[in-house]
Write a protein that holds these residues in place. Structure first.
Motif, PDB file in Angstrom:
ATOM      1  N   ALA A  17      84.529 -73.044  29.405  1.00 58.02           N
ATOM      2  CA  ALA A  17      85.221 -72.662  28.170  1.00 58.02           C
ATOM      3  C   ALA A  17      85.561 -73.893  27.329  1.00 58.02           C
ATOM      4  O   ALA A  17      85.506 -73.847  26.097  1.00 58.02           O
ATOM      5  CB  ALA A  17      86.485 -71.880  28.498  1.00 58.02           C
ATOM      6  N   SER A  18      85.917 -75.005  27.975  1.00 59.92           N
ATOM      7  CA  SER A  18      86.222 -76.229  27.228  1.00 59.92           C
ATOM      8  C   SER A  18      84.980 -76.765  26.525  1.00 59.92           C
ATOM      9  O   SER A  18      85.055 -77.239  25.391  1.00 59.92           O
ATOM     10  CB  SER A  18      86.796 -77.302  28.164  1.00 59.92           C
ATOM     11  N   LEU A  19      83.827 -76.684  27.190  1.00 59.11           N
ATOM     12  CA  LEU A  19      82.587 -77.113  26.533  1.00 59.11           C
ATOM     13  C   LEU A  19      82.322 -76.257  25.303  1.00 59.11           C
ATOM     14  O   LEU A  19      81.961 -76.780  24.234  1.00 59.11           O
ATOM     15  CB  LEU A  19      81.421 -77.014  27.513  1.00 59.11           C
ATOM     16  N   ALA A  20      82.496 -74.949  25.428  1.00 56.27           N
ATOM     17  CA  ALA A  20      82.283 -74.065  24.277  1.00 56.27           C
ATOM     18  C   ALA A  20      83.244 -74.401  23.144  1.00 56.27           C
ATOM     19  O   ALA A  20      82.863 -74.405  21.967  1.00 56.27           O
ATOM     20  CB  ALA A  20      82.438 -72.608  24.707  1.00 56.27           C
ATOM     21  N   CYS A  21      84.515 -74.701  23.482  1.00 55.32           N
ATOM     22  CA  CYS A  21      85.491 -75.068  22.449  1.00 55.32           C
ATOM     23  C   CYS A  21      85.116 -76.383  21.777  1.00 55.32           C
ATOM     24  O   CYS A  21      85.315 -76.552  20.569  1.00 55.32           O
ATOM     25  CB  CYS A  21      86.886 -75.166  23.066  1.00 55.32           C
ATOM     26  N   ALA A  22      84.592 -77.327  22.551  1.00 59.13           N
ATOM     27  CA  ALA A  22      84.181 -78.604  21.981  1.00 59.13           C
ATOM     28  C   ALA A  22      83.011 -78.433  21.020  1.00 59.13           C
ATOM     29  O   ALA A  22      82.872 -79.187  20.048  1.00 59.13           O
ATOM     30  CB  ALA A  22      83.810 -79.579  23.101  1.00 59.13           C
ATOM     31  N   LEU A  23      82.179 -77.430  21.268  1.00 59.95           N
ATOM     32  CA  LEU A  23      81.001 -77.191  20.421  1.00 59.95           C
ATOM     33  C   LEU A  23      81.269 -76.207  19.284  1.00 59.95           C
ATOM     34  O   LEU A  23      80.450 -76.095  18.367  1.00 59.95           O
ATOM     35  CB  LEU A  23      79.854 -76.641  21.276  1.00 59.95           C
ATOM     36  N   ALA A  24      82.397 -75.505  19.327  1.00 60.23           N
ATOM     37  CA  ALA A  24      82.620 -74.380  18.415  1.00 60.23           C
ATOM     38  C   ALA A  24      82.494 -74.729  16.934  1.00 60.23           C
ATOM     39  O   ALA A  24      81.783 -74.031  16.196  1.00 60.23           O
ATOM     40  CB  ALA A  24      83.979 -73.741  18.702  1.00 60.23           C
ATOM     41  N   PRO A  25      83.185 -75.779  16.428  1.00 57.16           N
ATOM     42  CA  PRO A  25      83.049 -76.066  14.991  1.00 57.16           C
ATOM     43  C   PRO A  25      81.621 -76.397  14.586  1.00 57.16           C
ATOM     44  O   PRO A  25      81.148 -75.958  13.535  1.00 57.16           O
ATOM     45  CB  PRO A  25      83.990 -77.259  14.790  1.00 57.16           C
ATOM     46  N   ALA A  26      80.920 -77.169  15.435  1.00 56.60           N
ATOM     47  CA  ALA A  26      79.533 -77.514  15.127  1.00 56.60           C
ATOM     48  C   ALA A  26      78.631 -76.302  15.222  1.00 56.60           C
ATOM     49  O   ALA A  26      77.643 -76.189  14.497  1.00 56.60           O
ATOM     50  CB  ALA A  26      79.050 -78.613  16.073  1.00 56.60           C
ATOM     51  N   ASP A 328      78.975 -84.108  22.326  1.00 56.58           N
ATOM     52  CA  ASP A 328      78.576 -85.095  21.316  1.00 56.58           C
ATOM     53  C   ASP A 328      77.063 -85.253  21.265  1.00 56.58           C
ATOM     54  O   ASP A 328      76.461 -85.288  20.182  1.00 56.58           O
ATOM     55  CB  ASP A 328      79.215 -86.449  21.631  1.00 56.58           C
ATOM     56  N   HIS A 329      76.438 -85.359  22.432  1.00 55.74           N
ATOM     57  CA  HIS A 329      74.986 -85.576  22.471  1.00 55.74           C
ATOM     58  C   HIS A 329      74.232 -84.346  21.990  1.00 55.74           C
ATOM     59  O   HIS A 329      73.200 -84.473  21.298  1.00 55.74           O
ATOM     60  CB  HIS A 329      74.557 -85.939  23.894  1.00 55.74           C
ATOM     61  N   LEU A 330      74.717 -83.164  22.304  1.00 55.72           N
ATOM     62  CA  LEU A 330      74.040 -81.946  21.846  1.00 55.72           C
ATOM     63  C   LEU A 330      74.162 -81.779  20.341  1.00 55.72           C
ATOM     64  O   LEU A 330      73.211 -81.359  19.663  1.00 55.72           O
ATOM     65  CB  LEU A 330      74.616 -80.724  22.567  1.00 55.72           C
ATOM     66  N   ILE A 331      75.321 -82.109  19.794  1.00 57.16           N
ATOM     67  CA  ILE A 331      75.515 -82.026  18.337  1.00 57.16           C
ATOM     68  C   ILE A 331      74.576 -82.984  17.622  1.00 57.16           C
ATOM     69  O   ILE A 331      73.932 -82.634  16.625  1.00 57.16           O
ATOM     70  CB  ILE A 331      76.985 -82.302  17.982  1.00 57.16           C
ATOM     71  N   THR A 332      74.490 -84.221  18.148  1.00 59.00           N
ATOM     72  CA  THR A 332      73.588 -85.205  17.543  1.00 59.00           C
ATOM     73  C   THR A 332      72.143 -84.729  17.607  1.00 59.00           C
ATOM     74  O   THR A 332      71.379 -84.858  16.636  1.00 59.00           O
ATOM     75  CB  THR A 332      73.735 -86.559  18.257  1.00 59.00           C
ATOM     76  N   ALA A 333      71.743 -84.158  18.745  1.00 63.82           N
ATOM     77  CA  ALA A 333      70.373 -83.665  18.890  1.00 63.82           C
ATOM     78  C   ALA A 333      70.081 -82.555  17.890  1.00 63.82           C
ATOM     79  O   ALA A 333      69.005 -82.529  17.263  1.00 63.82           O
ATOM     80  CB  ALA A 333      70.159 -83.155  20.314  1.00 63.82           C
ATOM     81  N   LYS A 334      71.024 -81.639  17.713  1.00 60.11           N
ATOM     82  CA  LYS A 334      70.832 -80.539  16.767  1.00 60.11           C
ATOM     83  C   LYS A 334      70.690 -81.070  15.351  1.00 60.11           C
ATOM     84  O   LYS A 334      69.829 -80.604  14.589  1.00 60.11           O
ATOM     85  CB  LYS A 334      72.017 -79.570  16.863  1.00 60.11           C
ATOM     86  N   LYS A 335      71.503 -82.040  14.988  1.00 63.18           N
ATOM     87  CA  LYS A 335      71.418 -82.617  13.638  1.00 63.18           C
ATOM     88  C   LYS A 335      70.089 -83.318  13.412  1.00 63.18           C
ATOM     89  O   LYS A 335      69.585 -83.383  12.284  1.00 63.18           O
ATOM     90  CB  LYS A 335      72.582 -83.596  13.438  1.00 63.18           C
ATOM     91  N   GLN A 336      69.508 -83.856  14.507  1.00 63.25           N
ATOM     92  CA  GLN A 336      68.221 -84.546  14.393  1.00 63.25           C
ATOM     93  C   GLN A 336      67.034 -83.598  14.519  1.00 63.25           C
ATOM     94  O   GLN A 336      65.882 -84.040  14.453  1.00 63.25           O
ATOM     95  CB  GLN A 336      68.128 -85.618  15.478  1.00 63.25           C
ATOM     96  N   GLY A 337      67.308 -82.307  14.692  1.00 58.66           N
ATOM     97  CA  GLY A 337      66.229 -81.334  14.812  1.00 58.66           C
ATOM     98  C   GLY A 337      65.559 -81.327  16.168  1.00 58.66           C
ATOM     99  O   GLY A 337      64.445 -80.814  16.316  1.00 58.66           O
ATOM    100  N   ARG A 338      66.210 -81.887  17.189  1.00 57.21           N
ATOM    101  CA  ARG A 338      65.633 -81.936  18.526  1.00 57.21           C
ATOM    102  C   ARG A 338      66.144 -80.749  19.361  1.00 57.21           C
ATOM    103  O   ARG A 338      67.219 -80.203  19.104  1.00 57.21           O
ATOM    104  CB  ARG A 338      66.001 -83.255  19.222  1.00 57.21           C
ATOM    105  N   SER A 339      65.381 -80.372  20.357  1.00 58.52           N
ATOM    106  CA  SER A 339      65.800 -79.306  21.252  1.00 58.52           C
ATOM    107  C   SER A 339      66.991 -79.772  22.083  1.00 58.52           C
ATOM    108  O   SER A 339      67.042 -80.925  22.527  1.00 58.52           O
ATOM    109  CB  SER A 339      64.653 -78.913  22.179  1.00 58.52           C
ATOM    110  N   LEU A 340      67.935 -78.860  22.320  1.00 55.56           N
ATOM    111  CA  LEU A 340      69.078 -79.216  23.159  1.00 55.56           C
ATOM    112  C   LEU A 340      68.649 -79.514  24.587  1.00 55.56           C
ATOM    113  O   LEU A 340      69.347 -80.231  25.307  1.00 55.56           O
ATOM    114  CB  LEU A 340      70.115 -78.095  23.164  1.00 55.56           C
TER     115      LEU A 340
END
Length: 420
Positions: A17-26, A328-340
């Motif tokens: 649940a904490s991981l989901a909360c960390a990703l929620a705004p992004a 952080d790394h997943l958000i950066t990957a998404k912004k760069q158009g890379r697969s999670l």
């Protein structure tokens, strides 16, 4: 439920649940579709604190506070937490002792103690906010199978008596320390048994705890006493008592009066006289480390990746730093158009966390072995070290920063992704 997600989190406990909360705004901003699969049915009574004398609790290092501040839940969480203003470290029967003080370290608290049920409710309440609309909470449901594929993962979810096949870029396994799924995936583990049990219970001293946490080392094993909120006008502390395998069952079988007498004898009267004990639980202790924590399309997180000795109270804090770094790394990957699920992305994350894991596990394991040794030279050395620490401001600051989780890679979300 969607047929395809960017990310599926297996396990909706505190780590998942904490991981989901960390990703929620992004997730909202970048268009991330996330599913959490949790087998335990959800509570339906909303955000309601329901105090219990026997509530289990977790110690949060001061450095973990910033992670929950950036997720936007700290203000709510803080309504029912117990700040740690002082930490007393002592060695029973010896002269060594040291004290850490929040005011001296210029922080509001050295750490915090939060009841697991309350933390879980606050996380779930956050995930039900409209800003988390791209996060599906599949519950009760269970992941029956995970099948690696070409560029994506296949996940079979059993829900309401039906099996549904989903796909995703990345699976995060945050389902705790026991998982048949991980065995079927061939993820190996290294185990180191301590031949000890942790006995946990809540106890009441006859005087207020004043925000003091105790780490007391004895010939039977280390004891921790953590401050909790009062319950029904009774003072309350969380006890973690490490015992040899042979001593555990006798203490579990004692009546309350006998147990309190043994506790008083071992701990002493630094916290006052113990007058009540709640339910007792015991579990075996071992150091567990996954041999693989990342694969293409797969991450193993939290207790599923590592389980530590509770002596330093760092297990959950290590998991929290790991999940925020992963976010952080997943958000950066998404912004760069890379697969999670890109293996290079996941390996970069793991390399960043490897040194933190090694340092934290080494500190926990080494402290346990040092303070349980009966070697006279080691006993003298550790007591001299405690005394020196108590009179050396620079050394005390370094030790305090380590205990507060401030000398580890900072769990920092990118500013635009968090809410304060």
């Amino acid at each position: 439920m969607k047929p395809h997600y960017d990310l599926i989190i297996v396990g909706g406990g505190m780590v998942g649940a904490s991981l989901a909360c960390a990703l929620a705004p992004a997730a909202q901003t970048l268009g991330l579709d996330i599913a959490i699969v949790e087998p335990v049915p959800l509570r339906t009574d909303g955000l309601a604190y329901q105090p219990s004398y026997d509530a289990r609790a977790t110690a949060l290092a001061y450095g973990s506070r910033s992670a929950y501040e950036r997720m936007g839940i700290w203000q709510t969480l803080a309504q029912h937490i117990s700040p740690i203003g002082e930490i007393h470290v002592s060695d029973r029967g010896h002269f060594g002792a040291s004290r850490l003080n929040a005011a001296q370290q210029r922080v509001p608290a050295l750490g915090y103690v939060v009841e697991n049920q309350w933390l879980g409710q606050v996380l779930l309440n956050r995930l039900q906010h409209p800003e988390c609309g791209r996060i599906d909470y599949l519950c009760p449901a269970e992941v029956a199978d995970i099948i690696p594929g070409d560029g994506q993962m296949g996940v079979t979810v059993n829900r309401d008596g039906r099996a549904t096949s989903l796909s995703c870029e990345l699976v995060v396994m945050a389902d705790g320390g026991r998982s048949e799924l991980r065995e079927r995936l061939g993820i190996g583990y290294r185990y180191s048994a301590y031949e000890q049990h942790a006995l946990i219970a809540n106890v009441s001293p006859d005087r207020p705890h004043r925000g003091i946490a105790y780490e007391r080392f004895t010939d039977q094993g280390p004891m921790a006493l953590l401050p909790l909120q009062d319950q029904d006008a009774q003072h309350r502390c969380g006890l973690v008592w490490t015992l040899s395998d042979g001593d555990t069952q006798a203490l579990m079988d004692m009546d309350d009066a006998g147990f309190l007498a043994q506790l008083q004898q071992r701990f002493g009267y630094r916290a006052g006289r113990f007058v009540q004990v709640g339910e007792r639980h015991a579990y075996p202790l071992q150091l567990v480390l996954a041999e693989e924590q990342v694969r293409a399309g797969l991450v193993v997180l939290g207790n599923a990746a590592h389980a530590l000795h509770p002596i330093a109270g760092q297990g959950y804090n290590l998991a929290l730093r790991g999940l925020v770094s992963l976010a952080d790394h997943l958000i950066t990957a998404k912004k760069q158009g890379r697969s999670l699920g890109d293996l290079a992305v996941l390996q970069t994350y793991h390399e960043r966390m490897r040194s933190d894991q090694q340092r934290t596990i080494g500190f926990s394991d080494g402290t346990m072995k040092l303070f349980t040794s009966r070697n006279p030279l080691l006993t003298l050395g550790r007591n001299l070290g405690l005394q020196a620490l108590d009179v050396c401001p620079a050394g005390k600051t370094l030790f305090a920063r380590s205990a507060m989780g401030l000398d580890t890679p900072a769990p920092v979300l990118q500013p635009w992704e968090g809410r304060s």
